[in-house]
Write a protein that holds these residues in place. Structure first.
Motif, PDB file in Angstrom:
ATOM      1  N   GLY A 112       0.769  -1.096   0.017  1.00 14.86           N
ATOM      2  CA  GLY A 112       0.037  -0.199  -0.163  1.00 14.86           C
ATOM      3  C   GLY A 112       0.884   1.179   0.004  1.00 14.86           C
ATOM      4  O   GLY A 112       0.275   2.369  -0.073  1.00 14.86           O
ATOM      5  N   ALA A 113       2.097   1.015   0.129  1.00 15.14           N
ATOM      6  CA  ALA A 113       3.027   2.287   0.214  1.00 15.14           C
ATOM      7  C   ALA A 113       3.011   3.169  -1.061  1.00 15.14           C
ATOM      8  O   ALA A 113       2.769   4.451  -1.290  1.00 15.14           O
ATOM      9  N   VAL A 114       2.905   2.407  -2.154  1.00 16.42           N
ATOM     10  CA  VAL A 114       2.508   2.960  -3.538  1.00 16.42           C
ATOM     11  C   VAL A 114       1.441   2.234  -4.196  1.00 16.42           C
ATOM     12  O   VAL A 114       1.306   1.143  -4.495  1.00 16.42           O
ATOM     13  N   PRO A 115       0.222   2.689  -4.559  1.00 17.56           N
ATOM     14  CA  PRO A 115      -1.116   2.128  -4.513  1.00 17.56           C
ATOM     15  C   PRO A 115      -1.136   1.879  -6.361  1.00 17.56           C
ATOM     16  O   PRO A 115      -0.307   2.496  -7.074  1.00 17.56           O
ATOM     17  N   GLY A 116      -1.674   0.805  -6.678  1.00 10.15           N
ATOM     18  CA  GLY A 116      -2.153   0.641  -8.190  1.00 10.15           C
ATOM     19  C   GLY A 116      -0.790  -0.134  -8.932  1.00 10.15           C
ATOM     20  O   GLY A 116      -0.848  -0.365 -10.021  1.00 10.15           O
ATOM     21  N   VAL A 117       0.321  -0.888  -7.863  1.00 10.23           N
ATOM     22  CA  VAL A 117       1.074  -1.466  -8.508  1.00 10.23           C
ATOM     23  C   VAL A 117       1.067  -2.950  -8.754  1.00 10.23           C
ATOM     24  O   VAL A 117       1.605  -3.715  -9.422  1.00 10.23           O
ATOM     25  N   ASP A 118       0.137  -3.430  -7.764  1.00 12.68           N
ATOM     26  CA  ASP A 118      -0.120  -4.950  -7.689  1.00 12.68           C
ATOM     27  C   ASP A 118      -0.275  -5.473  -8.865  1.00 12.68           C
ATOM     28  O   ASP A 118      -1.242  -5.170  -9.740  1.00 12.68           O
ATOM     29  N   LEU A 119       0.135  -6.791  -9.394  1.00 10.52           N
ATOM     30  CA  LEU A 119      -0.357  -7.435 -10.659  1.00 10.52           C
ATOM     31  C   LEU A 119      -1.450  -8.315 -10.489  1.00 10.52           C
ATOM     32  O   LEU A 119      -1.846  -8.630 -11.613  1.00 10.52           O
ATOM     33  N   GLY A 120      -1.977  -8.495  -9.314  1.00 12.35           N
ATOM     34  CA  GLY A 120      -3.421  -8.993  -9.066  1.00 12.35           C
ATOM     35  C   GLY A 120      -3.350 -10.619  -9.014  1.00 12.35           C
ATOM     36  O   GLY A 120      -2.043 -11.194  -9.217  1.00 12.35           O
ATOM     37  N   GLU A 121      -4.414 -11.031  -8.782  1.00 16.77           N
ATOM     38  CA  GLU A 121      -4.704 -12.381  -8.639  1.00 16.77           C
ATOM     39  C   GLU A 121      -4.262 -13.321  -9.772  1.00 16.77           C
ATOM     40  O   GLU A 121      -4.064 -14.405  -9.688  1.00 16.77           O
ATOM     41  N   THR A 122      -4.603 -12.805 -10.928  1.00 14.67           N
ATOM     42  CA  THR A 122      -4.575 -13.484 -12.038  1.00 14.67           C
ATOM     43  C   THR A 122      -2.741 -13.898 -12.309  1.00 14.67           C
ATOM     44  O   THR A 122      -2.585 -15.107 -12.693  1.00 14.67           O
ATOM     45  N   PHE A 123      -2.095 -12.948 -11.885  1.00 11.24           N
ATOM     46  CA  PHE A 123      -0.642 -13.024 -11.860  1.00 11.24           C
ATOM     47  C   PHE A 123      -0.367 -14.052 -10.909  1.00 11.24           C
ATOM     48  O   PHE A 123       0.789 -15.059 -11.170  1.00 11.24           O
ATOM     49  N   ARG A 124      -0.673 -14.271  -9.795  1.00 13.93           N
ATOM     50  CA  ARG A 124      -0.400 -15.208  -8.631  1.00 13.93           C
ATOM     51  C   ARG A 124      -1.155 -16.547  -8.890  1.00 13.93           C
ATOM     52  O   ARG A 124      -0.796 -17.477  -8.204  1.00 13.93           O
ATOM     53  N   THR A 125      -2.115 -16.752  -9.873  1.00 15.90           N
ATOM     54  CA  THR A 125      -2.729 -18.173  -9.923  1.00 15.90           C
ATOM     55  C   THR A 125      -1.847 -19.018 -10.447  1.00 15.90           C
ATOM     56  O   THR A 125      -0.952 -18.918 -11.567  1.00 15.90           O
ATOM     57  N   PRO A 126      -1.707 -20.175  -9.819  1.00 14.65           N
ATOM     58  CA  PRO A 126      -0.688 -21.423 -10.376  1.00 14.65           C
ATOM     59  C   PRO A 126      -1.452 -21.772 -11.636  1.00 14.65           C
ATOM     60  O   PRO A 126      -2.376 -21.624 -12.226  1.00 14.65           O
ATOM     61  N   LEU A 127      -0.368 -22.504 -12.278  1.00 15.95           N
ATOM     62  CA  LEU A 127      -0.678 -22.851 -13.558  1.00 15.95           C
ATOM     63  C   LEU A 127      -0.290 -24.521 -13.533  1.00 15.95           C
ATOM     64  O   LEU A 127       0.512 -24.940 -12.823  1.00 15.95           O
ATOM     65  N   ARG A 128      -0.605 -25.073 -14.601  1.00 19.95           N
ATOM     66  CA  ARG A 128      -0.314 -26.628 -15.027  1.00 19.95           C
ATOM     67  C   ARG A 128       0.976 -26.352 -16.109  1.00 19.95           C
ATOM     68  O   ARG A 128       0.840 -26.002 -17.059  1.00 19.95           O
ATOM     69  N   ILE A 129       2.266 -26.993 -15.808  1.00 19.81           N
ATOM     70  CA  ILE A 129       3.270 -26.684 -16.871  1.00 19.81           C
ATOM     71  C   ILE A 129       3.647 -28.275 -17.438  1.00 19.81           C
ATOM     72  O   ILE A 129       3.875 -29.219 -16.418  1.00 19.81           O
ATOM     73  N   GLY A 130       3.619 -28.555 -18.542  1.00 19.36           N
ATOM     74  CA  GLY A 130       4.231 -29.634 -19.218  1.00 19.36           C
ATOM     75  C   GLY A 130       5.563 -29.549 -19.764  1.00 19.36           C
ATOM     76  O   GLY A 130       5.851 -30.522 -20.339  1.00 19.36           O
ATOM     77  N   HIS A 131       6.143 -28.718 -19.719  1.00 21.29           N
ATOM     78  CA  HIS A 131       7.416 -28.530 -19.823  1.00 21.29           C
ATOM     79  C   HIS A 131       8.333 -29.398 -19.324  1.00 21.29           C
ATOM     80  O   HIS A 131       8.213 -29.726 -18.104  1.00 21.29           O
ATOM     81  N   PRO A 132       9.380 -30.151 -19.930  1.00 26.21           N
ATOM     82  CA  PRO A 132      10.345 -30.968 -19.077  1.00 26.21           C
ATOM     83  C   PRO A 132      11.132 -29.941 -18.045  1.00 26.21           C
ATOM     84  O   PRO A 132      11.473 -28.941 -18.380  1.00 26.21           O
ATOM     85  N   ALA A 133      11.127 -30.504 -16.936  1.00 29.39           N
ATOM     86  CA  ALA A 133      11.790 -29.437 -15.849  1.00 29.39           C
ATOM     87  C   ALA A 133      12.615 -30.408 -14.846  1.00 29.39           C
ATOM     88  O   ALA A 133      12.191 -31.738 -14.365  1.00 29.39           O
ATOM     89  N   LEU A 134      13.601 -29.859 -14.480  1.00 21.93           N
ATOM     90  CA  LEU A 134      14.534 -30.463 -13.462  1.00 21.93           C
ATOM     91  C   LEU A 134      14.216 -29.449 -12.157  1.00 21.93           C
ATOM     92  O   LEU A 134      14.721 -28.440 -12.389  1.00 21.93           O
ATOM     93  N   LEU A 135      13.945 -29.655 -11.040  1.00 22.19           N
ATOM     94  CA  LEU A 135      13.713 -28.935  -9.840  1.00 22.19           C
ATOM     95  C   LEU A 135      14.865 -29.410  -8.772  1.00 22.19           C
ATOM     96  O   LEU A 135      14.711 -30.721  -8.337  1.00 22.19           O
TER      97      LEU A 135
END
Length: 487
Positions: free
Chosen positions: A393-416
């Motif tokens: 809240g220190a600077v309003p209006g910069v939050d990217l929102g819930e769509t940005f934070r929503t998890p996704l399903r990832i099918g790319h080969p991944a080494l974690l």
């Protein structure tokens, strides 16, 4: 430590006097980029005096693609040419932080991995917007305000005011501060891909670099081939759960039992830590320091010790210092803080990119409520993520929102990859991110910390095999348990 954040991330601590230590949440101040050296071939100085041929390159992007009036900024990278006869897609290294420098990582302990990956493809150390030669945020003059008390109230008030003033100053100077966020950063990577003339890129990242990679997969997934990610930070994990770190500290406490002398001295590590925090928050300790070349006095409360601990728990090399420090503080010996005082003082500044980026990534309302609930009783309390969520809240209006934070399903080969003693991105939180990948192999390094890439010698070979396209099975590697110090 990262951090770092670091905003709050210990991995930004590469230049600190005590290796691996950072005050998580206090950003390393960065000057704006110096005059750029020319593009083209040069000799890159790597780890322990080693050198190699490399190429420096630049490309331009809008500072905020959503604002047609924003200026263009020049982004920088270093390319290590592949030694393969038929190179694969370029491997782009994404540093942690936010605010870490890929080119600095390439010249550090990960240098041998950068060199080994040339067997597969070009390796690109890409300095993200707002860092290194990609930083076009003007340096602000040193503050003339006296340092605040290093308590939660004192630091929160100081940083909110300083951040708001810095944002206003930079905006007046024509800097599009709203452009410093992870979505714009991801779009930069796709512009880098086009600049390199590549159909696709591979991503290799750590900590915040994995947060950025997830955004790249969400926004430009069809342009990504495969990903190797360590110390995972999810889309809604900018603010870490204090309870997850409490669980890690209980794990550390159980390791103390392996040494009878240490166990006898510290029957309960979390209880010892809580006792020290409470005592010092009630009666802060005054210590002499130097700030902007002038002598100052810092008042270090329990919150300052929590911040310090948040950096120490990132990696075993500094985690082992924790018991001895707390024993000394419990006995009233505050001299043990002297090696840290200069680092506390040097953190009193706003860098720009780290704070803006974390503020934009934000935190969902549900997670924020959970974090604040857990922080009330957690060992590191609200210090764990500072200056988030304190800057919200220190600077309003910069939050990217819930769509940005929503998890996704990832099918790319991944080494974690993950270390079991990572106090900055705890295993339980990393498990939540790993669940989003459907074609993954996991490498767990027992007794490694946040900086897991260089922790075990077998990791390098696994990365080469993975980026070469070979199958890599789930793997568990092991390092000796840390030896804790009490004196």
């Amino acid at each position: 430590m990262t951090h770092a954040s670091l905003n709050r991330r210990a991995v930004l601590a590469a230049g600190l006097a005590l290796p691996g230590l950072a005050v998580p949440g206090l950003a390393l101040a960065q000057a704006a980029a110096p005059p750029s050296p020319p593009a083209g071939p040069f000799r890159f100085k790597g780890w322990k005096g080693q050198e190699t041929d490399a190429e420096r390159g630049f490309f331009e992007v809008p500072e905020d693609r959503r604002d047609p009036r924003s200026r263009k900024i020049r982004l920088s990278y270093v390319r290590f040419a592949s030694t393969a006869a038929k190179p694969g897609p370029p491997i782009v290294y994404l540093a942690g932080g936010p605010g870490g420098l890929a080119t600095r990582a390439a010249g550090g302990p990960r240098y041998p991995i950068f060199m080994a990956l040339r067997e597969v493809a070009d390796v690109i150390a890409f300095d993200q917007r707002g860092t290194g030669l990609s930083n076009h945020i003007p340096e602000r003059p040193p503050s003339t305000r006296p340092p605040p008390p290093f308590t939660e109230v004192g630091l929160t008030s100081y940083f909110r005011r300083d951040f708001q003033e810095a944002w206003a100053d930079w905006t007046k100077a024509g800097v599009a501060m709203t452009g410093y966020n992870t979505e714009q950063n991801a779009d930069d990577i796709d512009d880098l891909r086009r600049h390199l003339g590549a159909e696709k890129v591979d991503l290799w990242g750590i900590s915040y670099g994995t947060h950025l990679a997830l955004s790249m997969l969400k926004r430009h997934g069809d342009r990504v081939n495969r990903v190797a990610l360590a110390s995972l930070e999810g889309q809604d994990q900018t603010v870490k759960r204090p309870a997850a770190v409490d669980a890690m500290l209980r794990q550390v406490d159980s390791l103390l039992a392996a040494d009878p002398a240490v166990r006898a001295a510290i029957p309960d590590l979390p209880a010892l830590m809580r006792r020290v925090h409470a005592r010092m928050e009630a009666a802060p300790v005054s210590m002499a320091a130097t700030l902007n070349g002038a002598p100052v006095e810092l008042k270090l409360g329990g919150f300052a010790i929590q911040l310090m601990a948040g950096g120490l728990i990132a990696n075993p090399q500094t985690l082992v210092m924790l018991p001895g420090l707390y024993l000394a503080l419990d006995a009233g010996n505050t001299d043990v803080l002297k090696p840290f005082v200069g680092e506390f003082a040097s953190q009193l500044g706003i860098a720009g990119m780290p704070e803006a980026t974390d503020l934009a990534s934000g935190v969902s309302p549900g997670r924020l409520a959970q974090v604040r609930r857990e922080a009330k009783t957690a060992v590191l309390g609200e210090a764990l993520n500072f200056p988030m969520p304190q800057l919200l809240g220190a600077v309003p209006g910069v939050d990217l929102g819930e769509t940005f934070r929503t998890p996704l399903r990832i099918g790319h080969p991944a080494l974690l990859l993950a270390g079991t003693l990572d106090g900055r991105t705890p295993m339980s939180e990393q498990d939540e991110v790993a669940a989003q990948f459907t074609r993954k192999s996991r490498v767990i390094v027992e007794n490694a910390g946040h900086n897991v890439f260089e922790a075990h010698p077998d990791v390098q070979g696994l990365l080469v095999r993975f980026f070469r396209g070979e199958a890599v099975a789930d793997t568990r590697l092991s390092l000796p348990p840390p030896r804790f110090k009490v004196a």
